[in-house]
Design a protein around this motif. Structure first.
Motif, mmCIF file in Angstrom:
data_model
loop_
_atom_site.group_PDB
_atom_site.id
_atom_site.type_symbol
_atom_site.label_atom_id
_atom_site.label_comp_id
_atom_site.label_asym_id
_atom_site.label_seq_id
_atom_site.Cartn_x
_atom_site.Cartn_y
_atom_site.Cartn_z
ATOM 1 N N GLN A 43 117.957 48.070 69.640
ATOM 2 C CA GLN A 43 117.746 47.901 68.196
ATOM 3 C C GLN A 43 118.426 46.598 67.819
ATOM 4 O O GLN A 43 119.235 46.075 68.599
ATOM 5 N N ASP A 77 119.737 57.072 65.941
ATOM 6 C CA ASP A 77 118.702 57.720 66.762
ATOM 7 C C ASP A 77 119.259 59.022 67.308
ATOM 8 O O ASP A 77 120.428 59.094 67.696
ATOM 9 N N ARG A 92 114.429 59.043 64.989
ATOM 10 C CA ARG A 92 115.478 58.516 64.116
ATOM 11 C C ARG A 92 116.004 59.720 63.347
ATOM 12 O O ARG A 92 115.218 60.592 62.941
HETATM 13 P P1 AMP Z 1 114.628 47.475 65.414
HETATM 14 O O1 AMP Z 1 116.061 47.289 65.113
HETATM 15 O O2 AMP Z 1 113.696 47.086 64.311
HETATM 16 O O3 AMP Z 1 114.262 46.845 66.726
HETATM 17 O O4 AMP Z 1 114.351 49.061 65.588
HETATM 18 C C1 AMP Z 1 115.084 49.773 66.534
HETATM 19 C C2 AMP Z 1 114.643 51.209 66.591
HETATM 20 O O5 AMP Z 1 113.360 51.347 67.214
HETATM 21 C C3 AMP Z 1 115.570 52.043 67.447
HETATM 22 O O6 AMP Z 1 116.736 52.447 66.756
HETATM 23 C C4 AMP Z 1 114.669 53.207 67.831
HETATM 24 O O7 AMP Z 1 114.580 54.156 66.797
HETATM 25 C C5 AMP Z 1 113.316 52.529 67.992
HETATM 26 N N1 AMP Z 1 113.085 52.189 69.396
HETATM 27 C C6 AMP Z 1 113.408 51.047 70.027
HETATM 28 N N2 AMP Z 1 113.052 51.095 71.329
HETATM 29 C C7 AMP Z 1 112.488 52.306 71.537
HETATM 30 C C8 AMP Z 1 111.917 52.971 72.658
HETATM 31 N N3 AMP Z 1 111.840 52.388 73.866
HETATM 32 N N4 AMP Z 1 111.443 54.235 72.477
HETATM 33 C C9 AMP Z 1 111.500 54.837 71.264
HETATM 34 N N5 AMP Z 1 112.013 54.257 70.172
HETATM 35 C C10 AMP Z 1 112.515 53.013 70.294
#
Ligand code: AMP
Length: 516
Positions: free
Chosen positions: A310, A398, A413
């Motif tokens: 993230q 998460d 989430r």
């Molecule tokens: P961002 O900060 O916009 O990149 O969003 C991050 C969020 O996307 C994480 O906290 C997760 O909830 C979700 N996420 C990122 N990678 C994955 C993944 N491989 N599988 C499922 N959810 C993911």
């Protein structure tokens, strides 16, 4: 320490290697990319009068100039603020104001701010909100002269100095500026080699996803080894273009959100396209469902690696390696391929209860991360920083569960968990079931306010072209595999799901369906 040294090093060792292309057209060698960045740095300091630590924002679709600007910014000791190029001018204005950026680079004419889809608004909206901000378009004669002039030396930076201010997508509330230091980004880059893939100078990284986000952050690992940086001429995600470029250059790696991988898979399956030019597709940023990943592996072969990260620990929380995705004989193969893999090498990952106490394997809780890639905090937002960084741990928001071998499976989430009649329902579990129906192309499950249950489950369903998914059949599927109370009370059939520029489904917009 300064990330600009990564480019300087490669430019010295492999000066003649091709560094950057626009489509198939080779633009700059490593020596030339470094020289251009060093001249741009001189202009930023001399002509624009910026001081070490000042912020420079970038608002444009993927383009070769993105790379020279990023390295010019770091070379000059400044901080890059890459902005999602699909944002509205009002949102761009907010980010420029919040980050107190001194300079904003845009594409197109300054009369309107050009996003990927063309002119999206008036530069005045930005200028009015962020007074003192100067703007420069990369499509002006002034910019075209930007690499003419004298170079300057790299401005030294400390490991904890800010390098990249990354604005969260802000699906709830205003976006927050995630402070990523020089050290954070270097640690993230080294993890690419230990946990994601081997990269070499015979490889090319293709920017299929926005460079303002994770795809752009993967530049460092590829600069380090002297790989080629291929920026599609369209500046966007066009499957045919990507496959043609992969065939042209060979050994191409790219980062793609799950929705992009699905489009690639559909295209290759329908057209029987040759994807041998693709070395690695790193996917992540959102959930990839079991049926989708199995099909992707069938159609594309063992080219996939998953990452979970993230903005607050960019691209670097866990990884699911190519060999795990290929290990079809493993007794827990199916559980593993729906997991997000194991902690990457520079971070510790635990699943904890509401008090931050680690939970045993098999028990769901919040995912916490500690290590070199974790952000310094949110820019000028001590309350949000204190809420998210506690006792040295990043609280990701998460919900996940670890198994005995350290594989993490994400539930959802925490804010997306549906609480119906006092029971927790993880939307992803319901989504996985509905996707088994042959007519269902995409689905997103949310909680709708309910006087009786607190929340009740609703599924938004996108059907494959020409097919229908009767609610009775969807109900039947649910009854076969999940508890009765998790079954959607309502199916809403839609042509498409609302998504942001990074391919993430905007559940907040789906929830608004009932409130607006
Ligand atoms: P961002 O900060 O916009 O990149 O969003 C991050 C969020 O996307 C994480 O906290 C997760 O909830 C979700 N996420 C990122 N990678 C994955 C993944 N491989 N599988 C499922 N959810 C993911």
């Amino acid at each position: 320490m300064n990330l600009a040294h990564l480019l300087a090093r490669t430019a010295r060792v492999f000066p003649q290697l091709n560094a950057v292309t626009r489509g198939e057209q080779e633009l700059w060698s490593y020596a030339e990319l470094f020289r251009r960045a060093a001249v741009i740095a001189g202009k930023l300091r001399g002509v624009y009068g910026l001081q070490a630590g000042d912020r420079v924002a970038l608002f444009m679709a993927n383009c070769p100039q993105y790379l020279e600007l990023l390295y010019g910014v770091w070379h000059a000791g400044l901080v890059a603020v890459p902005i999602n190029n699909k944002l509205h001018p009002r949102e761009v204005a907010f980010i420029c104001e919040n980050s107190a950026a001194s300079l904003l680079f845009v594409a197109g004419t300054l009369g309107g701010l050009a996003g990927a889809g063309g002119l999206v608004g008036d530069a005045g909206a930005v200028a009015g909100r962020a007074p003192g901000l100067r703007m420069l378009s990369i499509d002006t004669p002034e910019y075209r002269r930007i690499a003419d002039g004298a170079t300057i030396d790299i401005v030294p930076r400390a490991p904890d100095d800010l390098a990249w201010l990354f604005y969260t997508s802000g699906t709830t509330g205003q976006p927050k500026g995630v402070m990523l230091s020089q050290r954070n980004l270097l640690a993230m880059s080294l993890c690419y080699f230990t946990d994601v893939d081997q990269a070499t100078r015979a490889d090319s990284i293709l920017y299929a996803a926005p460079m303002s986000h994770g795809a752009g952050m993967y530049n460092f690992a590829h600069v380090l080894v002297g790989a080629r940086h291929v920026v599609p001429a369209s500046g966007g995600f066009d499957v045919a273009e990507i496959l043609a470029l992969a065939q042209h250059f060979g050994q191409v790696s790219l980062f793609a959100a799950p929705t992009m991988v699905l489009r690639l898979v559909e295209h290759v399956a329908t057209h029987g396209s040759d994807c041998r030019g693709i070395k690695t597709i790193v996917y992540g940023g959102g959930p990839m469902y079991l049926e989708d990943i199995r099909r992707a592996l069938d159609v594309l072969g063992d080219r996939l690696v998953q990452i979970y990260g993230q903005g607050e620990s960019p691209m670097t929380i866990t990884a699911l390696a190519r060999q795990h995705l290929a290990d079809r004989e493993h007794p827990r193969y199916l559980e593993r391929i729906v997991s997000v893999g194991v902690a990457q090498s520079v971070v510790e990952v635990v699943v904890a209860d509401a008090d931050g106490q680690p939970l045993p394997a098999g028990v769901a809780g919040e995912v916490l991360v500690r290590g070199e890639t974790v952000m310094q905090g949110y820019w000028r937002n001590p309350e949000a920083s204190a809420a998210t960084l506690r006792d040295g741990w990043l609280y990701t928001g998460d919900v996940g569960v670890l198994d005995d071998d350290g594989f993490l499976t994400l539930k959802d989430r925490s804010k997306d968990v549906i609480i119906s009649g006092g029971s927790n329902i993880y939307p992803r579990e319901v989504e996985e079931v509905l996707l088994q129906h042959a007519a269902v192309a995409e689905v997103s499950v949310i909680g709708r306010p309910s006087a009786e249950w607190g929340e009740e489950v609703v599924a938004f369903v996108v059907c494959r072209a020409g097919l229908v998914a009767p609610p009775a059949e969807l109900d039947q599927l649910c009854l076969q595999s999940i508890a009765r109370f998790k079954r959607p009370k309502n199916y809403v059939f839609v042509a498409a799901l609302p998504k942001n520029n990074y391919g993430k489904v905007l559940k907040t917009e789906l929830r608004r369906h009932w409130t607006s």
